[in-house]
Write a protein that holds these residues in place. Structure first.
Motif: not given
Length: 152
Positions: A64-65, A67-68, A70-71
């Motif tokens: 997740l980190h 691919f995203f 900033k999220g």
């Protein structure tokens, strides 16, 4: 291993409040959580479940980190891995699921109330802490209920 629950919950609470205020998860506190998880694993002899929980949560949150970025911050990745080590595979996965559900619900409510927009950041550490708390105290019952629906 109930004597490890209180320090685990205290550290999680501190992390949640720090993340709420600063959008940061301090490494020294995550190291303490990791140490508590390692101690619990050794004392219980739950090597397979604990290491699987660590790898599953760390790996998923790491992706997740990637691919995203900033999220999902890397502090969330390390925190999730430490929670997985402490709770083991199934309770760890359940706690992450509950974190996403609670974070999503709070996010939707904040957007509907116009307190946040879809572009505003929302710290995820408090939701990971909440998911871990729910997993620790109610996880066995939740999993029994869930799997009981498919395997009566």
């Amino acid at each position: 291993m109930a004597f490890l629950f209180l320090p685990f919950l205290i550290i999680l609470s501190i992390i949640a409040f720090i993340d709420l205020r600063s959008f940061r998860i301090p490494d020294p506190l995550v190291v303490v959580l990791f140490g508590l998880g390692a101690l619990k694993m050794v004392l219980e002899g739950s090597y397979a479940s604990s290491l699987s929980g660590f790898l599953a949560l760390f790996g998923f949150f790491f992706l997740l980190h990637l691919f995203f970025p900033k999220g999902m911050g890397f502090g969330d990745v390390k925190l999730a891995g430490s929670i997985g080590l402490f709770l083991g595979l199934w309770l760890g996965v359940l706690s992450a699921f509950l974190a996403f559900i609670s974070g999503g619900l709070v996010g939707v409510v904040l957007v509907v109330l116009r307190k946040k927009t879809l572009k505003d950041p929302l710290p995820f550490g408090p939701f990971l802490a909440l998911g871990a708390l729910l997993g620790l105290f109610f996880g066995e019952r939740i999993l029994s209920w869930y799997f009981g629906m498919f395997f009566p």
